[in-house]
Scaffold this active site. Structure first.
Site, PDB file in Angstrom:
ATOM      1  N   GLN A  61      40.668  39.477  32.848  1.00  0.00           N
ATOM      2  CA  GLN A  61      41.725  39.013  33.749  1.00  0.00           C
ATOM      3  C   GLN A  61      41.846  39.884  34.993  1.00  0.00           C
ATOM      4  O   GLN A  61      41.681  39.414  36.106  1.00  0.00           O
ATOM      5  CB  GLN A  61      43.060  38.941  33.014  1.00  0.00           C
ATOM      6  N   ASP A  62      42.149  41.176  34.828  1.00  0.00           N
ATOM      7  CA  ASP A  62      42.181  42.068  35.990  1.00  0.00           C
ATOM      8  C   ASP A  62      41.831  43.475  35.538  1.00  0.00           C
ATOM      9  O   ASP A  62      41.762  43.750  34.342  1.00  0.00           O
ATOM     10  CB  ASP A  62      43.517  41.992  36.746  1.00  0.00           C
ATOM     11  N   PRO A  63      41.566  44.388  36.468  1.00  0.00           N
ATOM     12  CA  PRO A  63      41.120  45.732  36.084  1.00  0.00           C
ATOM     13  C   PRO A  63      42.199  46.509  35.332  1.00  0.00           C
ATOM     14  O   PRO A  63      43.397  46.232  35.463  1.00  0.00           O
ATOM     15  CB  PRO A  63      40.822  46.399  37.434  1.00  0.00           C
TER      16      PRO A  63
END
Length: 217
Positions: A61-63
């Site tokens: 999804q995101d870092p």
């Protein structure tokens, strides 16, 4: 990225001027505070894995938003950083499925053709998903569309409801989609554990005459 096969094909999928818009966004956010990953690693997934080499996509999804965690590769952290809970569960499932991977840096997977792609490529320190919906989804959806158009078979591994929504972008019947619950501690027992994504991926690749991934490297 400008000189890679990725660049031209991603550009075809995006509105005119989108790359300039991304560069402006990066200039602004990196000037405004602490952003992860380091700017030189924002595009690490497509810099490490050439389009021609992609055999597997693992979508995140995101870092990670903690210090020194994010490497620009979904779920991966450097070996001198403790594995976050989702990565711990990925490695537990790998151990149950195939064997023990000593390292929790997943760069070796990326070098074998596993595209470790986050849907969002930047995050402010300590603020999960704070850049969601701003600029990255069109860019990373374009990457998925480019991979979907490959004639060689690709395995798309989609963990959790967010990643599973990306099935809508995967229309090529050559490809295999493996989906399950997310490896997060909140959901891993709802179908992630026991899903055997690593052996299933290799079984598919071998059946298609492709080299399997050495997941333990």
């Amino acid at each position: 990225m400008q000189h890679s096969a990725w660049h031209a094909l991603i550009k075809e999928q995006l509105p005119e001027g989108y790359f300039a818009k991304i560069n402006h966004f990066l200039d602004e956010v990196y000037a405004s505070g602490t952003i992860y990953p380091p700017r030189e690693k924002v595009f690490n997934a497509i810099q490490t894995t050439d389009l021609a080499d992609v055999k597997v996509v693992i979508l995140g999804q995101d870092p990670y938003h903690g210090p020194r965690q994010a490497q620009g590769l979904s779920f991966s952290v450097p070996d001198d950083i403790p594995a976050p809970p989702s990565l711990q569960n990925i490695l537990k499932e790998l151990a149950d499925d195939i064997g023990v991977k000593e390292s929790h840096d997943l760069t070796s997977w990326a070098q074998q053709g596993v595209l470790l792609l986050n849907a969002g490529l930047t995050v402010p320190a300590g603020q999960a998903n704070a850049h969601a919906g701003l600029i990255w989804e069109s860019f990373t959806d374009a990457i998925i569309k480019v991979v979907n158009e490959k004639s060689d078979p690709v395995v798309f591994i989609l963990w959790g409801s967010y990643a599973r929504k990306k099935k809508a972008l995967i229309s090529n019947p050559q490809h295999l989609i493996i989906e399950s619950a997310h490896p997060s501690p909140l959901s891993a027992y709802r179908g992630f554990f026991g899903s055997k994504p690593f052996s299933r991926t290799n079984d598919f690749l071998v059946a298609k005459g492709l080299e399997p991934i050495n997941w333990l490297a």
